[in-house]
Design an enzyme around this catalytic site. Structure first.
Site, PDB file in Angstrom:
ATOM      1  N   HIS A   1       0.635  -1.085   0.243  1.00  0.00           N
ATOM      2  CA  HIS A   1      -0.371   0.339   0.179  1.00  0.00           C
ATOM      3  C   HIS A   1       0.786   1.074  -0.520  1.00  0.00           C
ATOM      4  CE1 HIS A   1      -4.979  -1.038  -0.198  1.00  0.00           C
ATOM      5  NE2 HIS A   1      -4.338  -1.812   0.938  1.00  0.00           N
TER       6      HIS A   1
ATOM      7  N   HIS B   1      -6.861  -4.312   9.753  1.00  0.00           N
ATOM      8  CA  HIS B   1      -7.494  -5.639   9.407  1.00  0.00           C
ATOM      9  C   HIS B   1      -6.916  -7.068   9.768  1.00  0.00           C
ATOM     10  CE1 HIS B   1      -7.142  -3.064   5.604  1.00  0.00           C
ATOM     11  NE2 HIS B   1      -8.091  -3.822   5.819  1.00  0.00           N
TER      12      HIS B   1
ATOM     13  N   ASP C   1     -11.221  -6.595   0.578  1.00  0.00           N
ATOM     14  CA  ASP C   1     -10.767  -5.035  -0.003  1.00  0.00           C
ATOM     15  C   ASP C   1     -12.153  -4.693  -1.140  1.00  0.00           C
ATOM     16  OD1 ASP C   1      -9.236  -4.397   1.443  1.00  0.00           O
ATOM     17  OD2 ASP C   1      -7.667  -4.682   0.383  1.00  0.00           O
TER      18      ASP C   1
END
Length: 429
Positions: free
Chosen positions: A258, A323, A356
């Site tokens: 990310h 998460h 996601d």
């Protein structure tokens, strides 16, 4: 990655630390841009788009013809995937609709709540290193279900002044009202204050870099509500000796890519599994196109060996991850002990990528330990609960004396009198 074996509980606070940023200069820069947007509106947005996104725009609005063009640029396969994801997200969030009940707390005293949608919401969709069209579905779909009248979306264009076509297709699919070409702090300011082009909204949703997050926090102090405080993305994976090391490594890297300030935490009760995951993570890392970014993220990350499943779960709850993936033989039992987490993925096949994109759950989640106090985005995020009550004469007789006594005890005589005059009027009949 930092490898930690059998840490003492007093060392957990350090394990749970996120990457630190010096935000002093950041907050000052953001404040300057926001004040300029508030003062000069569109003109300032155009100038910041040229400075930060390196594009000269003639208009901030995305036209219907641009969305039509985007439809031709996105493959049928991707459009079908977007439609599938939208259907699942819709189903999951539609099931969250609030059904209020009228409650009689005493004879003649009736109370209830009604869910009312926020009329105008703003969605921020990043478009830099990864144009997050999936986030359009995650944010706009529940807004549409809730009944928000105006759904405004801001996203940065490329240097040709075009918005990523998949973002536009997702926006049309999910029912976005208006789309604007604006990124970063200028987009947040435009939605918070309103400009000649961009409507002022009542609540802003969406992820972004540290500048976007700082802008959201600043405008939330007095101008507009925001979904939640948030920061760089993160995952915690819990694994025992039955876990699949290939899957675990893939999950860790899916988060690490990310951004350089993302973080992963791997916790296991098996030293053999720890070594397998380290080897597999290094192997898969070298195959990634975004490996340099993931590698820097892994520098912020920790791989931890603990003594027991209970200790593993306790460390996760202390970390409060955005998460949480539980790859253990007893994942159902472990799931019952989850206290702090944004979204939880159970078993070997529930990868974070499913949530996601297409399982139906929302991927806009609290980070940086905020899962101790915040939920992820859900249908209620787009609604307000308005409370109603109705009292009859019988109700006044039931609770009136208690109200008088309590108001008098707080020395609020006008409060007491508002009840007293009703009691007297009823008594005089």
């Amino acid at each position: 990655m930092k490898i930690i074996k059998r840490p003492r509980q007093e060392d957990w606070a350090e394990i749970c630390q996120r990457p630190h940023l010096d935000i002093t200069q950041l907050m000052s820069t953001v404040n300057t841009v926001l004040c300029d947007i508030k003062t000069r509106g569109d003109k300032a947005v155009y100038e910041y788009e040229e400075r930060f996104d390196h594009v000269v725009l003639n208009s901030l609005s995305v036209t219907e013809s641009e969305i039509d063009e985007a439809e031709t640029l996105v493959s049928k396969e991707l459009k079908d995937a977007i439609a599938l994801a939208h259907e699942n997200i819709y189903q999951f969030h539609a099931a969250q609709k609030f059904e209020g009940q009228k409650i009689k707390t005493r004879p003649g005293v009736e109370c209830w709540q009604k869910s009312v949608p926020i009329e105008k919401v703003g969605l921020y969709i990043p478009g830099g290193t990864a144009p997050l069209f999936s986030t359009v579905l995650m944010l706009a779909t529940p807004a549409k279900i809730a009944g928000c009248k105006e759904i405004v979306l801001c996203t940065p264009p490329n240097r040709e002044g075009k918005v990523n076509p998949a973002i536009l297709v997702a926006a049309r699919t999910a029912g976005v009202s208006k789309i604007f070409k604006a990124g970063g702090v200028q987009a947040i300011g435009a939605m918070a204050y309103g400009t000649e082009s961009v409507p002022k909204v009542f609540k802003i949703f969406g992820p972004g870099n540290q500048y976007v997050m700082a802008a959201k926090q600043q405008v939330s102090l007095g101008d507009v509500a925001i979904d939640m405080p948030a920061g760089p993305s993160e995952v915690c994976v819990l694994a025992d000796e039955t876990a699949n090391a290939v899957f675990v490594a893939a999950d860790l890297l899916s988060q690490a890519e990310h951004g350089v300030d993302s973080q992963v935490l791997f916790v296991t009760t098996s030293e053999k599994m720890l070594n397998k995951v380290i080897d597999e993570t290094n192997r898969q890392l070298n195959l990634l196109p975004r490996r340099e970014m993931a590698k820097k993220s892994l520098d912020n990350s920790r791989f931890v060996l603990v003594e027991s499943a209970g200790e593993m779960m306790a460390l996760s709850n202390a970390y409060a991850p955005e998460h949480l993936i539980i790859q253990t033989a007893n994942y159902q039992e472990m799931a019952e002990k989850v206290v702090n987490a944004g979204s939880v993925f159970l078993g070997q096949y529930a990868c974070e990528s499913a949530g996601d994109y297409a399982s139906g759950t929302n991927h806009t989640l609290p980070t940086h330990g905020y899962a101790t106090a915040y939920s992820g985005v859900n249908l209620d995020s787009y609604c307000r609960k308005v409370t109603f009550q109705h009292l009859t004469e019988e109700g006044i007789r039931e609770i009136g004396p208690a109200v008088e006594l309590m108001a008098a005890a707080e020395q609020l005589d006008a409060h007491k009198n508002a009840m007293t005059v009703r009691i007297q009027e009823i008594a005089s009949k």
